[in-house]
Design an enzyme around this catalytic site. Structure first.
Site, PDB file in Angstrom:
ATOM      1  N   LYS A   1       0.858  -1.189   0.000  1.00 23.29           N
ATOM      2  CA  LYS A   1       0.000   0.000   0.000  1.00 23.29           C
ATOM      3  C   LYS A   1       0.896   1.242   0.000  1.00 23.29           C
ATOM      4  O   LYS A   1       1.439   1.646   1.012  1.00 23.29           O
ATOM      5  CB  LYS A   1      -0.906   0.058   1.237  1.00 23.29           C
ATOM      6  CG  LYS A   1      -1.982   1.126   1.071  1.00 23.29           C
ATOM      7  CD  LYS A   1      -2.362   1.834   2.353  1.00 23.29           C
ATOM      8  CE  LYS A   1      -1.546   3.030   2.690  1.00 23.29           C
ATOM      9  NZ  LYS A   1      -1.574   4.151   1.740  1.00 23.29           N
TER      10      LYS A   1
ATOM     11  N   GLU B   1       9.728   1.128  10.462  1.00 19.84           N
ATOM     12  CA  GLU B   1      10.765   2.142  10.211  1.00 19.84           C
ATOM     13  C   GLU B   1      10.071   3.477  10.421  1.00 19.84           C
ATOM     14  O   GLU B   1       9.296   3.913   9.575  1.00 19.84           O
ATOM     15  CB  GLU B   1      11.282   2.042   8.766  1.00 19.84           C
ATOM     16  CG  GLU B   1      12.004   0.751   8.432  1.00 19.84           C
ATOM     17  CD  GLU B   1      13.399   0.676   9.012  1.00 19.84           C
ATOM     18  OE1 GLU B   1      13.888   1.681   9.579  1.00 19.84           O
ATOM     19  OE2 GLU B   1      14.006  -0.395   8.918  1.00 19.84           O
TER      20      GLU B   1
ATOM     21  N   CYS C   1      13.651  10.625   6.924  1.00 25.91           N
ATOM     22  CA  CYS C   1      13.672  10.236   8.337  1.00 25.91           C
ATOM     23  C   CYS C   1      15.075  10.327   8.917  1.00 25.91           C
ATOM     24  O   CYS C   1      15.244  10.394  10.124  1.00 25.91           O
ATOM     25  CB  CYS C   1      13.148   8.814   8.456  1.00 25.91           C
ATOM     26  SG  CYS C   1      13.986   7.711   7.331  1.00 25.91           S
TER      27      CYS C   1
ATOM     28  N   GLU D   1      10.373  15.997  14.772  1.00 23.67           N
ATOM     29  CA  GLU D   1      10.885  15.995  13.400  1.00 23.67           C
ATOM     30  C   GLU D   1      10.399  17.235  12.649  1.00 23.67           C
ATOM     31  O   GLU D   1       9.187  17.443  12.538  1.00 23.67           O
ATOM     32  CB  GLU D   1      10.301  14.765  12.697  1.00 23.67           C
ATOM     33  CG  GLU D   1      11.296  13.820  12.164  1.00 23.67           C
ATOM     34  CD  GLU D   1      10.612  12.632  11.476  1.00 23.67           C
ATOM     35  OE1 GLU D   1       9.398  12.409  11.630  1.00 23.67           O
ATOM     36  OE2 GLU D   1      11.328  11.922  10.768  1.00 23.67           O
TER      37      GLU D   1
END
Ligand code: NAP
Length: 529
Positions: free
Chosen positions: A223, A298, A332, A429
């Site tokens: 997906k 992850e 990331c 982040e």
């Protein structure tokens, strides 16, 4: 920009512009802005090459969503609609799972060498089409074309690597505990895998999962993000051309919660592998519990880039620049906090700002662009709020600090000094082109600040002392550490985080284990003649 029956509402959970028309490539309408020449010629070329797919892939067939709903894919650099793709949900996902389940029997029984040959052909096709795939990535994700083609090479490398590694899934023979026994260990594919991937690497996050899954004998339902499904679909088309059999690789996209639920609740799906935000990862992990699936995650990072007084200034600037500004800060492993020691702080701030000033912001198709747009306006708003918070608490903007004059979702490459640990950008982040400089005094301070986060994905250190680098990388609570280097991802090394950055590893020989079960076999009565 409204086209036909399209409406800016969430229909059946598809969050973007959704239309009830048949899937089609939408180029120009009187109500719609003309596509820029580059983007238009690229999409025409891609359409005629057969690589611009808009349907999902289930059981080897390209299929519309069952209720014909579609979802629009935008070019983030221009806002133009690139394509209208199938918006799928529970029913399509269940069919994809069923086809993967059926395909598992034959795919897992092929020899490793046979699976390897198919993967190798897929790799060759990905490389043969690297220009078109790169263009597709730029079109739907925005990163500069050169960087996008780099992603294709990186993404394809996982298919090549696991084509080779398929042949090295060794078991073990264990010296027995009793003389009439023989003890064996087999490694076997886990079964059907559900792979959910983000928008920031539309190809590589898929191949990093599908490569080892197919190599080990698993079958997969992928997906991709609704923001960037086109690259995934093109890669799947090439997989079919390479000989990946029907059902071994399925692609469904659209209603993320419905697709996620179908994958998570099905007892036929034995593993979920996810790359994306920590918040969604936690939800998926909890939802995998009732059927006790193997889970790999992850997730997000909060990478420190630590520059010590004894660093080579040029190396530290170059490394931090690469670690921070790749994909406009939307990875990331992007440096989220730049920790700089007292003695080199001012010199570094000046040299780093000079280097950042040279970055070229623009449409990814424009020659010389190094910084594309952010993925959408929500991403820009997040960056703006983080910058505002830092400035209100005393940080000073050295460069940038606002939306770019190009408009859309372009943001100026930004350097901010005097950032402290109470500011939001130190804790969360940023996922944008903003480099916060944080001052520290001692090596112990640097390690304490670097580890003071729930994340633990990537960290970077810059020093000319071998002893210091060992002390620091051993103390850092991170899954990956770059020493005097800002770009460290490669298919041959394990990639993954500790703490709340995730579970498991991708890439390298370790990445294969995520798709394998260990079976112990005890042969008894072995002394009989
Ligand atoms: P995201 O919002 O978590 O989305 C990731 C994927 O999950 C997308 O396919 C999304 O679908 C899907 N999703 C969202 N809600 C879901 C649900 N309830 N059930 C099932 N699937 C669901 O993350 P993102 O914004 O795309 O990506 C950015 C994040 O990914 C950042 O935090 C970044 O650090 C992380 N990331 C981590 C790594 C790594 O290797 N550690 C690599 C790249 C990115 P839709 O997009 O269709 O809604």
């Amino acid at each position: 920009m409204v086209i036909g029956a399209a409406a800016l509402v969430a229909i059946g959970g598809c969050r973007k512009l959704v239309s009830s028309s048949h899937t089609s490539l939408l180029l120009v309408s009187s109500q719609c802005r003309q596509m820029s020449t580059d983007a238009q010629s690229v999409s025409e070329k891609l359409r005629s090459s057969g690589l611009l797919r808009t349907q999902g892939l289930i059981g080897g067939r390209w299929i519309d969503s069952y209720d014909k709903k579609t979802i629009k894919v935008n070019n983030p650099a221009t806002g133009e609609i690139v394509a209208d793709v199938a918006c799928m949900g529970t029913k399509e996902t269940n069919d994809a799972i069923a086809s993967s389940y059926e395909a598992f029997t034959s795919w897992s029984r092929l020899t490793a060498g046979e699976r390897s040959k198919v993967l190798r052909r897929w790799y060759d096709l990905l490389i043969a089409h690297k220009e078109e795939l790169g263009q597709l990535i730029t079109l739907e994700q925005g990163k500069p074309l050169k960087e996008a083609i780099g992603e294709v090479a990186y993404g394809a490398s996982f298919i090549e690597y696991y084509a080779e590694e398929a042949k090295r899934v060794y078991g073990d023979i264990i010296p027995p505990n009793l003389s009439d026994r023989r003890l064996l260990v087999l490694k076997q594919p886990i079964g059907v895998v559900g792979a959910i991937t983000p928008w920031n690497f539309p190809l590589a996050m898929i191949t990093r999962k599908v490569g080892p899954a197919l190599a080990s004998g698993c079958t997969v339902v992928v997906k991709p993000s609704e923001l960037t499904p086109l690259t995934a679909l093109a890669a799947a088309e090439l997989a079919l051309q390479a000989g990946v059999p029907p059902g071994a690789l399925n692609v469904v996209m659209g209603n993320a919660p419905e697709i996620g639920d179908a994958l998570l609740t099905s007892p036929k799906v034995r593993k979920i592998t996810f790359t994306g935000s920590t918040a969604v990862g936690k939800k998926l992990m909890a939802a995998a519990a009732p059927t006790v699936k193997k889970v790999s995650l992850e997730l997000g990072g909060n990478a420190p880039s630590i520059v010590f007084d004894d660093a080579d200034l040029d190396v530290a600037v170059k490394g931090t620049l690469a670690a921070k500004f790749r994909n406009s800060g939307q990875t990331c492993v992007c440096a989220n906090r730049v920790l700089v020691q007292d003695g080199i702080y001012d010199k570094f701030a000046e040299a780093f700002s000079e280097a950042v000033q040279k970055l070229e912001v623009g449409d990814g198709f424009k020659e010389g662009t190094t910084q594309g747009p952010l993925i959408n306006d929500a991403a820009v708003q997040k960056v703006e709020s983080f910058v505002q918070d830092a400035v209100s608490k005393g940080a000073k903007i050295l460069l940038g600090g606002k939306r770019h004059s190009l408009g859309m979702t372009f943001y100026e490459p930004t350097v901010i000094r005097d950032v402290s640990s109470d500011m939001i950008m130190s804790k969360e982040e940023i996922f944008g082109p903003v480099a916060p400089l944080i001052r520290f005094k001692t090596e112990e301070d640097a390690i304490r600040i670097a580890n003071d986060t729930i994340a633990g994905l990537a960290a970077y250190i810059f020093t000319n002392s071998v002893q210091r680098s060992w002390r620091v990388f051993e103390a850092l609570e991170y899954g990956l550490v770059g020493v005097n280097e800002g770009l460290i991802s490669t298919e041959v090394a394990p990639f993954g985080g500790v703490k709340q950055s995730g579970l498991g590893r991708e890439g390298s020989k370790y990445g294969m284990d995520e798709y394998l079960e260990i079976k112990y076999v005890c042969l008894g009565d072995m002394n009989r003649h």
